[in-house]
Structures are given as C-alpha cells and as structure tokens.
Design an enzyme around this catalytic site. Structure first.
Site, short mmCIF file in Angstrom:
data_model
loop_
_atom_site.label_atom_id
_atom_site.label_comp_id
_atom_site.label_asym_id
_atom_site.label_seq_id
_atom_site.Cartn_x
_atom_site.Cartn_y
_atom_site.Cartn_z
N ASP A 136 0.64 -0.68 -0.03
CA ASP A 136 -0.18 0.38 0.76
C ASP A 136 0.63 1.52 -0.01
O ASP A 136 1.57 1.62 1.12
CB ASP A 136 -1.28 0.22 1.48
CG ASP A 136 -1.63 1.25 1.12
OD1 ASP A 136 -2.65 2.04 -0.14
OD2 ASP A 136 -2.08 1.26 2.42
N ASP A 339 -2.23 5.89 -6.09
CA ASP A 339 -2.78 4.74 -5.50
C ASP A 339 -2.26 3.23 -5.86
O ASP A 339 -3.07 3.33 -6.27
CB ASP A 339 -4.16 4.89 -4.59
CG ASP A 339 -4.48 4.41 -3.65
OD1 ASP A 339 -3.94 3.43 -2.76
OD2 ASP A 339 -5.51 4.52 -3.27
#
Length: 456
Positions: A136, A339
């Site tokens: 992430d 992202d």
C-alpha cells in the site's frame, strides 16, 4: 474467475488503422478475457543497480499467490464499493478545513484494506516467519496480526499468527518514547500506554472498526540477503476483516513507512511493477535503478497537505485514440494521488466525461452493458476480437504515458475510470492504469517515473 479483475492479454502483432492514425487502436481477441489457471513467469524487464533489493509481487487472487484463491473472492461490484469507501476517506481528509490539527503519524487507513490487490512475502522475527502482506502506497504504518488474540479478536488468515514470544529480536516500543509521543499527538487512540509500558497503535476504518495492538520493533527479512533491523511496525492483537492476508506493508510518504525506515541504506527510492495478468508476477524494489535509464519518463512529486503519507503528481491532460481531449487545465487543479490500493482511476467531472465520451465513440461498434458495475461496460458476447483505443495520460513536466492496451484500460470489459468529484477535486491513479509500468518513487529527488513494458 481466477481474479476479481479480468484482464485482456495484449495481441501485440495485431493493429488496425482508424483514420490516418494507424497506432490509435489495438485489436485483441475476446478469448483473452478467459481467466488463466496456472502461474507463469512474467517477461520481467528489470534494470537495477547492484545495491537494490527486489521481491516478487503478485496479484492476491491469482495462481501465483502463496495460497490458492477460494470462492469467497469479492466481485468487481464489491471491490468497487470498497474502493469508493477508500476514496470517501481520502476526500474527507482532503476536505479538512485549513488550519485544523494535522495527524503527525498516518495511522488512518479507512475501510478499504481489503481492496488492496497486490501482495509480497516477507519475514518477521528471528528466526524469520513468512508473512504475506499487502502493498500500500497510501499508508505508512506496516502491521501484521500477532499472538495472543482472544477468540474472535483476530481475522482468519492462511498463515499462523506471528508469535513475538518466539522471536529473539522482538521488542515492544515503550510508551514514553519519542515515536509514541508523536503517535499520541494524532488521534484514534494511538500512542499512550497499553499492557504496562507498551506503546499502543490503532487504525480506524470507515465503518468504525479498529485494528489495534502494540507498536513494536522487529527484524524484517526482505530477501535471503537483505534484512531491516529494528523495523517499527504494528503488532496487531485486535484486527477484524473477512480477508485472509497476514498484514500490510506501508510505503507511504511519512516517517513510519518502510521507505523512510530504510532511507539510510536504500536512499528513499522504491518502485514496483504490477502485472496486468493475474497469472504472472511483477516486482517490488527498494533502491536506486540504473542511472539515466532513458526508458523512464519523470514528473515532479508533490504531497497532499492533509494526507502527508500520499504521493501526489499533477495530471495536465489525456488523450484517446491519439487525439488530445479538450479539457481546461483548471479541471486538474486538485492534483492526482498515486494509489496502489485503488483499482480504478478517478478523474474530476470534466476530464472523466470527456474521456468516457471519447472511448464510447471509439468503441461504438460494441453494445453497452446496462447496469454494469461501472458506467461504461461492454457486452462482448459473440465477438472474436475487440478494437480498443489507446489512452494516454499527460503529467506535469510533459511526462506522457500510454496505458497498456487493453489491460491498463479495461477491467472485466468495463472502462477502468470513474468520476472522483467536481473539477479541481483530487484525482487518483488506480492500479489498473499502472499495470505493466515500473512506477518509480524517487522521494529523495521528489519525482515519479514511469517505464513501460516492465513486467508484461
């Protein structure tokens, strides 16, 4: 299906002319929508300096994952719901009024951990115990589920819970330490004491649930030859999710991320290549690539003042089928977050509507699927091949990337874009658009690079 995202394999030898631009469309066979059941070695084009460390990166629901996916895999509709919860959290932080107290340590994740798609295997402790964790770029605090967990307090996972009592290098962080005090300056109950003199961490999800435990220090094994001593992470004793992963590896922009904690050895540089086909592997690399690689295009890196852990670039335009779209620069004024955990790309309204209209016009030969999971989905039943237009994104400094055709543009037959908000709101580059690119985050020099065809 073998993946929540169904990818189309590029037919590189097939292209057709539309108008005067013979490079504006690529023809792909519809048979390539069929899921692949076996793991195959990707054609990885990886150029590293001698000091860099690299790890395999695979799709969490593909056959290359360390466990075999089960029938509890979420649908695309469910995945998009979780992605929108993730985006709602980002927007809520971005809309915080100027001057409000900032969170110094990024422990927020929102209700979207289970939307992350790519996993790596690392080792925690001495001796090292393998843990399968999600990549992430939108958060910084890494964590794994740890023993002891009361019945029902920890989520089911494929691997045994990490047991710190069996590691000779495990240390809980004391609650009177500087890092714990900085956590306490934030929110969510992080910082302060738990279990006597141990520092508490907590991660709040958008649905109100919390993952919490003890901020800890441990030896992290990345590869057989590369370890990180005294790695700060969350040892979670109360973590509830329906997903069967072991934890999360945070690559955000803040001081608790793996990137920051390895800055003295790896130079605050990392990159990844997300494989576009779920039966192949990509890579995750810490360290500097070969100098002056001409295959990279670079754009300046910024930050979001309300979410310091996120990487931001400036999107300035896009094109479909080789034709630039007429979009006022002010539409992109909010910047774009990169992202790894969001599937589809979100664009401000004017940019999204222009791109959607151009793609629909270019693919007018194929019927739209009513009530699809995204606004533009196609019913390709009965077609042996599909002509997909090229889509390009243009970033600050003139860096232009041509998205991989078609698995960087379509997901389960749907255009992998949606509206993020009004003009000048924050956009987000989802992981579909990033596939098969090496995306290089050079934090030291405040730039982001893209290199095409790195893990096809």
């Amino acid at each position: 299906m073998a993946s929540i995202l169904v990818f189309i394999v590029l037919c590189s030898c097939c292209s057709i002319a539309h108008g005067s631009d013979e490079q504006s469309f690529i023809v792909v066979p519809t048979s390539s929508f069929e899921p692949e059941s076996a793991c195959s070695r990707a054609s990885v084009n990886q150029e590293r300096s001698n000091g860099a460390v690299s790890m395999p990166l695979v799709h969490r629901y593909g056959p290359c994952a360390p466990w075999q996916p089960t029938d509890d895999k979420p649908s695309l509709t469910e995945t998009l719901h979780r992605n929108r919860a993730r985006w709602s959290y980002i927007m809520s932080m971005n809309n915080t009024r100027h001057g409000e107290k900032a969170v110094l340590m990024p422990t927020h994740l929102g209700n979207y951990v289970d939307s992350l798609e790519y996993i790596v295997t690392v080792g925690y402790g001495t001796p090292a115990v393998e843990q399968v964790v999600l990549l992430d770029t939108g958060s910084s605090l890494s964590w794994v589920q740890c023993k002891p967990c009361n019945p029902g307090a920890c989520s089911p996972q494929k691997d045994p819970l990490f047991d710190p009592s069996r590691s000779s290098t495990y240390k809980p962080v004391p609650c009177n330490s500087d890092v714990c005090r900085r956590l306490a300056a934030g929110s969510l109950g992080s910082g302060g004491c738990v279990n006597g003199n141990q520092c508490k961490f907590a991660i709040l999800y958008a649905d109100g649930s919390i993952t919490g435990g003890v901020l800890s220090s441990e030896k992290l094994t990345l590869t057989s030859t590369r370890t990180v001593n005294n790695f700060l992470f969350g040892c979670g004793h109360d973590s509830r999710s329906s997903e069967k992963y072991d934890g999360l590896l945070g690559f955000g922009h803040s001081s608790l991320s793996l990137v920051s904690q390895t800055a003295h050895t790896e130079g605050r540089v990392f990159s990844y290549c997300l494989p576009g086909v779920n039966s192949r592997s990509g890579f995750l690399t810490l360290g500097v690539p070969m100098n002056h690689d001409p295959a990279f295009v670079f754009t300046p890196m910024g930050t979001n003042p309300f979410e310091a852990s996120r990487y931001v670039v400036s999107l300035t335009g896009n094109s479909v089928g080789g034709r630039p779209l007429d979009i006022k620069p002010s539409a992109f004024a909010g910047g774009m977050i990169i992202d790894s955990g969001r599937v589809v790309t979100g664009l401000p309204s004017t940019a999204y509507n222009a791109l959607k209209s151009a793609v629909r016009q270019a693919m007018a030969a194929y019927p739209l699927l009513p009530n699809g999971p995204l606004e533009t989905c196609y019913n390709l039943t009965g077609y042996r091949s599909v002509a997909v237009p090229k889509v390009s994104l243009v970033f600050g400094g003139g860096a232009t990337i041509n998205l991989d055709v078609p698995n960087g543009i379509l997901v389960e037959g749907c255009l992998a874009f949606e509206m993020s908000g009004p003009d000048a709101s924050v956009a987000v580059l989802g992981n579909v658009n990033q596939r098969n690119f090496e995306v290089l985050f050079d934090v030291e020099h405040a730039r982001v690079g893209f290199r095409a065809n790195a893990c096809k």
